[in-house]
Design an enzyme around this catalytic site. Structure first.
Site, PDB file in Angstrom:
ATOM      1  N   ARG B  42       0.880  -1.062  -0.082  1.00 35.49           N
ATOM      2  CA  ARG B  42      -0.332   0.077   0.069  1.00 35.49           C
ATOM      3  C   ARG B  42       1.301   1.516   0.301  1.00 35.49           C
ATOM      4  NH1 ARG B  42      -3.077   3.339   3.879  1.00 35.49           N
ATOM      5  NH2 ARG B  42      -2.367   2.295   5.505  1.00 35.49           N
ATOM      6  N   SER B 111     -12.365  -4.263   3.023  1.00 33.51           N
ATOM      7  CA  SER B 111     -12.559  -3.757   4.096  1.00 33.51           C
ATOM      8  C   SER B 111     -13.446  -3.434   4.767  1.00 33.51           C
ATOM      9  CB  SER B 111     -11.248  -1.738   4.230  1.00 33.51           C
ATOM     10  OG  SER B 111      -9.700  -2.416   3.698  1.00 33.51           O
ATOM     11  N   LYS B 142      -3.464   6.205   8.230  1.00 34.08           N
ATOM     12  CA  LYS B 142      -4.508   6.352   7.008  1.00 34.08           C
ATOM     13  C   LYS B 142      -5.745   7.117   7.494  1.00 34.08           C
ATOM     14  CE  LYS B 142      -6.809   3.058   4.321  1.00 34.08           C
ATOM     15  NZ  LYS B 142      -7.660   3.639   3.836  1.00 34.08           N
TER      16      LYS B 142
END
Lengths: 215, 215
Positions: B42, B111, B142
């Site tokens: 990511r 998610s 995040k």
């Protein structure tokens, strides 16, 4: 490779500049009525689900006008939407990979900002369909853009390029005729249409300027 | 659907936190030696060409350890790299589309941050392989994350979920045992390994905590 396409008035549709999903559809429709010849969706602030929703709404409209519809950067969104192709930058997935994932009929454009990148793009003549050259002028709409090439730099790129080349970056009604002097195949605009009070009139006026410059 | 996979110690590899491309490879290798059972790439700040370069470098390493390697969000990068799958969020391309593009053998995670999203995910039981539940705690890594669900919220999700569920969000060595009390299938960590002075030791210690919590 796409059999035929027209880079004359290339709308880069930024839905945030337009005012959201619905407003972007209205702008695209008006721009096509005004003479836009190609539509690219570019929404760097958006998540992909919102890209896809908008792409799916736009595709029947561009199809009805017989105009290609491409996605900026995201090959996966293009695949999911069934778009006509992608426009990729120097730091996106490579043209080879985009072609491999999208197949032989997709329309693929590549951004170049100088003669080195243009020379590299010549080696991709069987892979990409056109070049996007710029930014011609500095532009606030693309914060990670390269150094502006200016009209002279654009003219050098257009002379060197063997592929059709659309100019991009800071192009507005007031400088469109100047940019066309560098002999690009057409002009790509973002805010000049997306932020116009009357996007149909803005597109129509730009299309007239482009046509006039070729006489 | 993937035949078998182990969510116990799920490394979300953020190359910026690691210190760049080369450092990320070193962290991944150390984490795998320390007991990581799955690696996700990511890199929200990176362009896709850099994602792909790193993904291609990581794949032989995860393969050598027999550990799946998935890409966050970008199905096109996963396709280009030949990764084992993707992890998608609620605003990414949908699970159906990811499955369609990646094929039947890909590992696909989704998610969820609350019971509504978990209930919706139940309808995708033939499409996705696992859930990522969180953020358990608030996390600076995040910035667009949902409201933290906390340990109790995590426990509710794990009870409701019919798919294996990995906990994510603010999980560190000092709270790993607490999080395991909610009975997730495992723990996903970012900075706990990516920013560790000794990523191998950090992974090994987390793996021991996870194993201990199951006794």
């Amino acid at each position: 490779m796409r059999a035929s396409f027209d880079l004359s008035l290339y709308l880069v549709l930024d839905p945030v500049q337009c005012g959201g999903h619905d407003a972007a559809i209205a702008v695209a429709r008006a721009a096509l009525e005004g003479g836009a010849t190609l539509v690219q969706l570019r929404a760097p602030e958006w998540h992909k689900r919102a890209w896809l929703d908008l792409a799916r709404a736009l595709l029947p409209i561009t199809r009805a006008h017989g105009v290609p519809f491409v996605i900026n950067d995201h090959v996966d969104v293009a695949l999911a939407a069934g778009a006509d192709g992608v426009h990729i930058g120097q730091r996106d997935l490579s043209a080879d990979i985009a072609r491999q994932l999208l197949g032989p009929d997709a329309l693929i454009g590549l951004s170049v900002s100088n003669l080195d990148e243009t020379a590299n793009a010549q080696t991709l003549a069987g892979v990409i369909d056109y070049l996007g050259a710029g930014p011609v002028y500095a532009t606030p709409t693309k914060t990670d853009a390269s150094t502006p090439c200016g009209i002279d730099g654009l003219a050098d790129i257009c002379t060197a390029a063997r592929l059709p080349t659309v100019a991009i970056g800071g192009i507005q009604a007031h400088n469109a005729a100047d940019v066309m002097r560098a002999k690009p195949a057409g002009l790509a605009v973002v805010s000049a249409i997306c932020k116009a009070a009357d996007p149909r009139a803005a597109a129509s006026s730009l299309a007239a300027t482009i046509a006039q410059s070729r006489i």
